[in-house]
Design an enzyme around this catalytic site. Structure first.
Site, mmCIF file in Angstrom:
data_model
loop_
_atom_site.group_PDB
_atom_site.id
_atom_site.type_symbol
_atom_site.label_atom_id
_atom_site.label_comp_id
_atom_site.label_asym_id
_atom_site.label_seq_id
_atom_site.Cartn_x
_atom_site.Cartn_y
_atom_site.Cartn_z
ATOM 1 N N PHE A 1 -23.325 11.153 -26.353
ATOM 2 C CA PHE A 1 -22.633 10.307 -27.328
ATOM 3 C C PHE A 1 -22.224 8.951 -26.758
ATOM 4 O O PHE A 1 -22.069 7.989 -27.492
ATOM 5 C CB PHE A 1 -21.401 11.022 -27.912
ATOM 6 C CG PHE A 1 -20.339 11.374 -26.900
ATOM 7 C CD1 PHE A 1 -20.372 12.580 -26.239
ATOM 8 C CD2 PHE A 1 -19.305 10.488 -26.618
ATOM 9 C CE1 PHE A 1 -19.394 12.910 -25.304
ATOM 10 C CE2 PHE A 1 -18.316 10.808 -25.698
ATOM 11 C CZ PHE A 1 -18.371 12.025 -25.032
ATOM 12 N N PHE B 1 -9.958 19.383 -24.464
ATOM 13 C CA PHE B 1 -10.394 17.996 -24.554
ATOM 14 C C PHE B 1 -11.661 17.895 -23.707
ATOM 15 O O PHE B 1 -11.822 18.642 -22.746
ATOM 16 C CB PHE B 1 -9.298 17.017 -24.082
ATOM 17 C CG PHE B 1 -9.749 15.594 -24.248
ATOM 18 C CD1 PHE B 1 -9.884 15.067 -25.516
ATOM 19 C CD2 PHE B 1 -10.095 14.816 -23.155
ATOM 20 C CE1 PHE B 1 -10.368 13.774 -25.696
ATOM 21 C CE2 PHE B 1 -10.572 13.516 -23.331
ATOM 22 C CZ PHE B 1 -10.708 12.996 -24.602
ATOM 23 N N THR B 2 -12.559 16.961 -24.056
ATOM 24 C CA THR B 2 -13.893 16.915 -23.414
ATOM 25 C C THR B 2 -13.829 16.902 -21.878
ATOM 26 O O THR B 2 -14.444 17.745 -21.210
ATOM 27 C CB THR B 2 -14.668 15.665 -23.887
ATOM 28 O OG1 THR B 2 -13.808 14.527 -23.740
ATOM 29 C CG2 THR B 2 -15.111 15.786 -25.335
ATOM 30 N N ASP C 1 -0.670 19.150 -21.044
ATOM 31 C CA ASP C 1 -1.271 17.825 -21.065
ATOM 32 C C ASP C 1 -0.378 16.977 -21.966
ATOM 33 O O ASP C 1 -0.325 17.175 -23.179
ATOM 34 C CB ASP C 1 -2.695 17.923 -21.624
ATOM 35 C CG ASP C 1 -3.389 16.567 -21.729
ATOM 36 O OD1 ASP C 1 -2.690 15.536 -21.677
ATOM 37 O OD2 ASP C 1 -4.620 16.548 -21.884
ATOM 38 N N TYR D 1 0.844 -1.202 0.000
ATOM 39 C CA TYR D 1 0.000 0.000 0.000
ATOM 40 C C TYR D 1 0.874 1.245 0.000
ATOM 41 O O TYR D 1 0.611 2.195 -0.727
ATOM 42 C CB TYR D 1 -0.888 -0.023 1.242
ATOM 43 C CG TYR D 1 -1.944 1.058 1.243
ATOM 44 C CD1 TYR D 1 -3.226 0.794 0.761
ATOM 45 C CD2 TYR D 1 -1.671 2.328 1.742
ATOM 46 C CE1 TYR D 1 -4.202 1.773 0.750
ATOM 47 C CE2 TYR D 1 -2.641 3.313 1.739
ATOM 48 C CZ TYR D 1 -3.904 3.028 1.251
ATOM 49 O OH TYR D 1 -4.861 4.005 1.245
ATOM 50 N N ARG E 1 -16.991 12.218 -33.873
ATOM 51 C CA ARG E 1 -16.520 13.436 -33.206
ATOM 52 C C ARG E 1 -17.149 14.609 -33.946
ATOM 53 O O ARG E 1 -16.512 15.330 -34.687
ATOM 54 C CB ARG E 1 -14.984 13.533 -33.228
ATOM 55 C CG ARG E 1 -14.265 12.471 -32.420
ATOM 56 C CD ARG E 1 -14.134 12.781 -30.933
ATOM 57 N NE ARG E 1 -15.239 12.380 -30.100
ATOM 58 C CZ ARG E 1 -15.182 12.274 -28.771
ATOM 59 N NH1 ARG E 1 -14.081 12.516 -28.118
ATOM 60 N NH2 ARG E 1 -16.227 11.937 -28.072
ATOM 61 N N LYS F 1 -2.585 6.412 -22.690
ATOM 62 C CA LYS F 1 -2.029 6.775 -23.994
ATOM 63 C C LYS F 1 -0.509 6.734 -23.948
ATOM 64 O O LYS F 1 0.129 5.885 -24.538
ATOM 65 C CB LYS F 1 -2.509 8.176 -24.394
ATOM 66 C CG LYS F 1 -4.008 8.214 -24.692
ATOM 67 C CD LYS F 1 -4.474 9.588 -25.053
ATOM 68 C CE LYS F 1 -5.972 9.650 -25.275
ATOM 69 N NZ LYS F 1 -6.423 9.210 -26.580
HETATM 70 N N1 F0G Z 1 -6.189 14.496 -22.248
HETATM 71 C C1 F0G Z 1 -6.215 14.068 -23.517
HETATM 72 C C2 F0G Z 1 -5.485 14.837 -24.565
HETATM 73 C C3 F0G Z 1 -6.928 12.903 -23.847
HETATM 74 O O1 F0G Z 1 -6.944 12.495 -25.125
HETATM 75 C C4 F0G Z 1 -7.600 12.184 -22.827
HETATM 76 C C5 F0G Z 1 -8.360 10.983 -23.140
HETATM 77 C C6 F0G Z 1 -7.526 12.674 -21.524
HETATM 78 C C7 F0G Z 1 -6.821 13.830 -21.265
HETATM 79 C C8 F0G Z 1 -8.225 11.974 -20.394
HETATM 80 O O2 F0G Z 1 -7.495 10.845 -20.037
HETATM 81 O O3 F0G Z 1 -9.044 8.931 -20.557
HETATM 82 O O4 F0G Z 1 -7.065 8.627 -19.048
HETATM 83 O O5 F0G Z 1 -9.031 9.920 -18.303
HETATM 84 N N2 F0G Z 1 -8.665 10.612 -24.311
HETATM 85 C C9 F0G Z 1 -9.379 9.383 -24.692
HETATM 86 C C10 F0G Z 1 -9.678 9.356 -26.178
HETATM 87 C C11 F0G Z 1 -10.576 9.094 -23.856
HETATM 88 O O6 F0G Z 1 -10.368 8.413 -26.612
HETATM 89 O O7 F0G Z 1 -9.213 10.220 -26.927
HETATM 90 P P1 F0G Z 1 -8.192 9.515 -19.467
#
Ligand code: F0G
Length: 488
Positions: free
Chosen positions: A461, A138-139, A229, A86, A395, A272
């Site tokens: 979506f 990013f979303t 990021d 832990y 998208r 990623k």
């Molecule tokens: N920043 C970027 C540029 C991303 O593409 C993503 C995730 C995140 C942050 C969030 O990271 O998923 O580990 O919580 N992108 C995925 C995609 C979901 O399908 O493009 P996460």
């Protein structure tokens, strides 16, 4: 090592620009390619939403590169060394060392995935009355910032949203717009400036070192922090190395360190960048670290695992170090370039220049007869699945929201994203994608629009369901059978 740093591509005697896998496949997963009639049933069952397809019904899963990358043998081997505890795990110490080596950052906060880092950063630094300027959102990033009451200002350049372009750094920030935003809000109300490497939503497009350097100097002069990021930094690093003047002969590590030197802090999705899961926040600034530190045990897990499994931590340390191998980071961009250029030559509308995350089809041009209110990107995603078993991600307007009157907010761009998980697909699979996209393009007039049958109020979506308007699906299936006989 010096040779590896200079290595760019392997030239073929034939003169053909053929991407080459610089790895061999030692573990495989069986794929299913259902007959088109069964693919039709699957897409109806999924409400014409590719998120709702079962993976067993998908041939090439190009939905995302998130958590779907291939791991190296060294990553898998490292997982068996996991020191499961832990607190104070030796695996975690290895990860800290890797963060220092790769990013040259001393302090690290582990989290369970990228958006968890966004949560902690927004919680610490965003509040009503403040703004976060960024190259593009990013979303999940935007949602976390806005949830804390901050505003988002996107300060992309004119080139960024152009579908066809030969501009090498569409992820750059517009410096004049940045100065205006600082002036308008006041430097003290800028929570931080966010630079997204390999800008996801505009087609995996990189920024240049020159632009980053300039933004960082402006930020410093106003005492504003720069956040990066780094989820898609592998490919941004690759593009700086091959596209930006002065970087061709620089070691990747040096380029990476220079990028991070212009930031005050950074975060990444390990799904990623390191081909694992998990994520984290990095900084060299002790005060910034301390401001966020105590949220990690509360929301994620103790400071030496942050919600990640220890096996994942071992694999992450190795995966990050592999980011500095040119053969590793060049794989996706060279395969993406191959598909983008092949489609572009055939007149299929795609985002150019090729970026780092996937191949993006311009659904507005592809299905120019389908009004935006009938979701051309969603219709294209469904049609491509029907004719190929390939799953992409919408998208466009389906990924957007409704305004206060309940009307659709039409997206800036209607894209079908075909992501390339790193080192997963072979060239013949990419050629198959090219072939079926070409067929669909030649038969695009058969494809119609979509309408909702179940529309969730938030993030529609992900789980919303739609149906085709009219009987275009049957016509598409009939034409496929006419052209391909009893082929899958
Ligand atoms: N920043 C970027 C540029 C991303 O593409 C993503 C995730 C995140 C942050 C969030 O990271 O998923 O580990 O919580 N992108 C995925 C995609 C979901 O399908 O493009 P996460």
């Amino acid at each position: 090592m010096a040779n590896v740093e200079k290595l760019k591509t392997v030239k073929f005697y034939s003169g053909e620009a053929t991407p080459l896998e610089m790895h061999k496949v030692r573990v495989v997963q069986k794929l299913n390619l259902l007959p088109i009639e069964e693919r039709k049933d699957s897409i109806f069952g999924a409400g014409f939403n590719t998120f709702l397809l079962q993976n067993r019904d998908v041939f090439l899963d190009m939905l995302t590169d998130s958590g779907t990358n291939a791991m190296s043998d060294n990553q898998i081997a490292a997982m068996s060394l996991a020191d499961d505890s832990y607190a104070g795990s030796a695996s975690y110490t290895k990860l800290e060392k890797a963060i220092l080596e790769v990013f040259n950052q001393k302090y690290f906060l582990p989290v369970h995935q990228g958006r968890a880092a966004e949560h902690i950063i927004a919680k610490t630094f965003c509040k009503p009355g403040t703004v976060v300027p960024m190259n593009y959102h990013f979303t999940t990033t935007k949602a976390h910032i806005e949830m804390m009451g901050s505003a988002v200002e996107e300060i992309y350049t004119e080139e960024a949203l152009k579908i066809k372009s030969d501009f090498p750094f569409k992820g750059n920030m517009d410096i004049a717009k940045l100065n205006q935003v600082i002036e308008k809000w006041g430097a003290e109300n800028v929570a931080y400036i966010r630079f997204e490497a390999g800008t996801n939503l505009i087609g995996g497009q990189p920024f240049s070192m020159a632009n980053l350097r300039e933004v960082s100097a402006i930020a410093k002069s106003h005492n504003i922090m720069v956040l990066m990021d780094t989820s898609l930094i592998n490919e941004n690093l690759y593009f700086i190395k091959i596209r930006e003047e002065g970087y061709q002969d620089k070691p990747l590590k040096e380029i990476m360190h220079e990028m991070l030197s212009y930031t005050d802090f950074s975060y990444f999705s390990g799904r990623k960048v390191s081909c694992t899961r998990g994520g984290g926040i990095c900084t060299n600034n002790h005060d910034i670290y301390m401001k966020m530190r105590d949220w990690v045990p509360l929301y994620e897990g103790f400071l030496t695992y942050g919600g990640m499994s220890v096996r994942e931590i071992e694999a992450m340390a190795v995966g990050l170090i592999e980011t500095l191998d040119f053969n590793v980071i060049s794989h996706s961009p060279t395969f993406i370039k191959y598909l983008v250029e092949a489609l572009d030559k055939k007149g299929v509308p795609v985002i150019t220049p090729a970026g780092g995350l996937g191949c993006h089809l311009d659904a507005k041009a592809f299905l120019s007869h389908v009004p935006q209110g009938q979701y051309p990107a969603g219709a294209l995603a469904a049609a491509l699945y029907i004719c190929s078993g390939i799953r992409g991600m919408e998208r466009g307007t389906i990924s957007s929201v409704r305004d206060a009157n309940g009307d659709d907010v039409l997206a800036d761009v209607e894209l079908l994203r075909l992501a390339f998980p790193r080192r997963v697909f072979t060239l013949s699979q990419v050629k198959y994608a090219e072939d079926r996209i070409q067929w669909l393009f030649d038969n695009r007039n058969l494809v119609g629009g979509l309408e909702w049958t179940e529309e969730p109020p938030v993030l529609r979506f992900f789980v919303g369901k739609l149906k085709p308007i009219g009987d275009w699906v049957d016509k598409l299936v009939a034409k496929f059978r006419q052209d391909f006989g009893d082929s899958l």
